[in-house]
Design a protein around this motif. Sequence first.
Motif, PDB file in Angstrom:
ATOM      1  N   ARG A 155       0.826  -1.214   0.000  1.00  0.00           N
ATOM      2  CA  ARG A 155       0.000   0.000   0.000  1.00  0.00           C
ATOM      3  C   ARG A 155       0.859   1.263   0.000  1.00  0.00           C
ATOM      4  N   VAL A 156       1.952   1.248   0.755  1.00  0.00           N
ATOM      5  CA  VAL A 156       2.845   2.414   0.781  1.00  0.00           C
ATOM      6  C   VAL A 156       3.445   2.650  -0.596  1.00  0.00           C
ATOM      7  N   VAL A 157       3.844   1.583  -1.267  1.00  0.00           N
ATOM      8  CA  VAL A 157       4.411   1.730  -2.617  1.00  0.00           C
ATOM      9  C   VAL A 157       3.357   2.296  -3.574  1.00  0.00           C
ATOM     10  N   TRP A 158       2.126   1.780  -3.526  1.00  0.00           N
ATOM     11  CA  TRP A 158       1.078   2.297  -4.417  1.00  0.00           C
ATOM     12  C   TRP A 158       0.755   3.757  -4.114  1.00  0.00           C
ATOM     13  N   TRP A 159       0.644   4.112  -2.814  1.00  0.00           N
ATOM     14  CA  TRP A 159       0.376   5.497  -2.445  1.00  0.00           C
ATOM     15  C   TRP A 159       1.495   6.409  -2.930  1.00  0.00           C
ATOM     16  N   ALA A 160       2.747   5.981  -2.736  1.00  0.00           N
ATOM     17  CA  ALA A 160       3.882   6.794  -3.163  1.00  0.00           C
ATOM     18  C   ALA A 160       3.860   6.981  -4.683  1.00  0.00           C
ATOM     19  N   LEU A 161       3.507   5.927  -5.412  1.00  0.00           N
ATOM     20  CA  LEU A 161       3.445   6.020  -6.870  1.00  0.00           C
ATOM     21  C   LEU A 161       2.353   6.996  -7.322  1.00  0.00           C
ATOM     22  N   PHE A 162       1.171   6.885  -6.729  1.00  0.00           N
ATOM     23  CA  PHE A 162       0.081   7.798  -7.099  1.00  0.00           C
ATOM     24  C   PHE A 162       0.399   9.236  -6.717  1.00  0.00           C
ATOM     25  N   VAL A 163       0.961   9.428  -5.530  1.00  0.00           N
ATOM     26  CA  VAL A 163       1.312  10.789  -5.096  1.00  0.00           C
ATOM     27  C   VAL A 163       2.375  11.368  -6.023  1.00  0.00           C
ATOM     28  N   PHE A 164       3.360  10.561  -6.402  1.00  0.00           N
ATOM     29  CA  PHE A 164       4.390  11.043  -7.323  1.00  0.00           C
ATOM     30  C   PHE A 164       3.795  11.426  -8.675  1.00  0.00           C
ATOM     31  N   CYS A 165       2.897  10.594  -9.198  1.00  0.00           N
ATOM     32  CA  CYS A 165       2.276  10.902 -10.494  1.00  0.00           C
ATOM     33  C   CYS A 165       1.479  12.207 -10.442  1.00  0.00           C
ATOM     34  N   VAL A 166       0.674  12.367  -9.406  1.00  0.00           N
ATOM     35  CA  VAL A 166      -0.117  13.594  -9.290  1.00  0.00           C
ATOM     36  C   VAL A 166       0.801  14.799  -9.099  1.00  0.00           C
ATOM     37  N   THR A 167       1.862  14.638  -8.290  1.00  0.00           N
ATOM     38  CA  THR A 167       2.820  15.721  -8.078  1.00  0.00           C
ATOM     39  C   THR A 167       3.510  16.089  -9.383  1.00  0.00           C
ATOM     40  N   TYR A 168       3.858  15.092 -10.172  1.00  0.00           N
ATOM     41  CA  TYR A 168       4.499  15.358 -11.458  1.00  0.00           C
ATOM     42  C   TYR A 168       3.571  16.147 -12.378  1.00  0.00           C
ATOM     43  N   PHE A 169       2.292  15.754 -12.456  1.00  0.00           N
ATOM     44  CA  PHE A 169       1.371  16.482 -13.326  1.00  0.00           C
ATOM     45  C   PHE A 169       1.100  17.889 -12.807  1.00  0.00           C
ATOM     46  N   LEU A 170       1.095  18.062 -11.482  1.00  0.00           N
ATOM     47  CA  LEU A 170       0.918  19.403 -10.926  1.00  0.00           C
ATOM     48  C   LEU A 170       2.156  20.265 -11.122  1.00  0.00           C
ATOM     49  N   SER A 171       3.324  19.650 -11.289  1.00  0.00           N
ATOM     50  CA  SER A 171       4.550  20.431 -11.448  1.00  0.00           C
ATOM     51  C   SER A 171       4.588  21.173 -12.781  1.00  0.00           C
ATOM     52  N   HIS A 172       3.709  20.820 -13.710  1.00  0.00           N
ATOM     53  CA  HIS A 172       3.652  21.552 -14.977  1.00  0.00           C
ATOM     54  C   HIS A 172       3.089  22.948 -14.789  1.00  0.00           C
ATOM     55  N   SER A 173       2.410  23.185 -13.669  1.00  0.00           N
ATOM     56  CA  SER A 173       1.829  24.502 -13.427  1.00  0.00           C
ATOM     57  C   SER A 173       2.577  25.286 -12.356  1.00  0.00           C
ATOM     58  N   SER A 174       3.623  24.710 -11.750  1.00  0.00           N
ATOM     59  CA  SER A 174       4.412  25.436 -10.757  1.00  0.00           C
ATOM     60  C   SER A 174       5.882  25.049 -10.916  1.00  0.00           C
ATOM     61  N   LYS A 175       6.745  25.769 -10.204  1.00  0.00           N
ATOM     62  CA  LYS A 175       8.178  25.558 -10.378  1.00  0.00           C
ATOM     63  C   LYS A 175       8.708  24.375  -9.566  1.00  0.00           C
ATOM     64  N   SER A 176       8.131  24.128  -8.401  1.00  0.00           N
ATOM     65  CA  SER A 176       8.706  23.133  -7.503  1.00  0.00           C
ATOM     66  C   SER A 176       7.774  21.940  -7.317  1.00  0.00           C
ATOM     67  N   MET A 177       8.351  20.741  -7.419  1.00  0.00           N
ATOM     68  CA  MET A 177       7.574  19.542  -7.149  1.00  0.00           C
ATOM     69  C   MET A 177       7.304  19.394  -5.660  1.00  0.00           C
ATOM     70  N   TRP A 178       8.214  19.891  -4.815  1.00  0.00           N
ATOM     71  CA  TRP A 178       8.078  19.741  -3.368  1.00  0.00           C
ATOM     72  C   TRP A 178       6.872  20.505  -2.844  1.00  0.00           C
ATOM     73  N   MET A 179       6.523  21.598  -3.493  1.00  0.00           N
ATOM     74  CA  MET A 179       5.350  22.371  -3.059  1.00  0.00           C
ATOM     75  C   MET A 179       4.052  21.640  -3.391  1.00  0.00           C
ATOM     76  N   ASN A 180       4.097  20.761  -4.381  1.00  0.00           N
ATOM     77  CA  ASN A 180       2.883  20.076  -4.833  1.00  0.00           C
ATOM     78  C   ASN A 180       2.619  18.780  -4.080  1.00  0.00           C
ATOM     79  N   ILE A 181       3.562  18.310  -3.290  1.00  0.00           N
ATOM     80  CA  ILE A 181       3.377  17.028  -2.587  1.00  0.00           C
ATOM     81  C   ILE A 181       2.189  17.074  -1.625  1.00  0.00           C
ATOM     82  N   PRO A 182       2.042  18.112  -0.768  1.00  0.00           N
ATOM     83  CA  PRO A 182       0.859  18.104   0.109  1.00  0.00           C
ATOM     84  C   PRO A 182      -0.463  18.169  -0.655  1.00  0.00           C
ATOM     85  N   ILE A 183      -0.476  18.931  -1.719  1.00  0.00           N
ATOM     86  CA  ILE A 183      -1.705  19.031  -2.523  1.00  0.00           C
ATOM     87  C   ILE A 183      -2.010  17.684  -3.174  1.00  0.00           C
TER      88      ILE A 183
END
Length: 132
Positions: free
Chosen positions: A17-45
């Motif tokens: 479950r941790v691996v799946w959650w990390a994968l989904f969070v990374f994917c969403v963070t990556y897609f959100l990074s197209h609209s902002s400069k930092s991926m780290w800011m998008n992790i909580p969102i």
Amino acid sequence: MKPMQTIQDLIEEIKLRVVWWALFVFCVTYFLSHSSKSMWMNIPISILLVSALRILLNNVEFHWKVQRPVRPQSYLSHLEKKQLSVNDPRLSTGPPPPRWKRKIGSPIVEDAMRDFIDKILKDFVIDLWYSE
């Protein structure tokens, strides 16, 4: 079942479950990074978005819409649907008014516009071009 085996199964399930959650969070963070400069800011969102999506998918039941079989229509019922009412404007004998008249809807303004157009035609077309 042995208690150690169930604890091992629980640990394996948590790892999965941790691996799946990390994968989904990374994917969403990556897609959100197209609209902002930092991926780290998008992790909580992205964690909030993935959590909300999980809650939504667990609580809401989705179905495909059931298609009802189409009954064959008789020719008479087909004609009844196409029949026009007595007050239909397509049955009137006079031609419909021009589009500019339908937009104005005032006889005084229509007369003023007609006079203005006639004046322009007379001054610039008839008197200038056809005066010779």
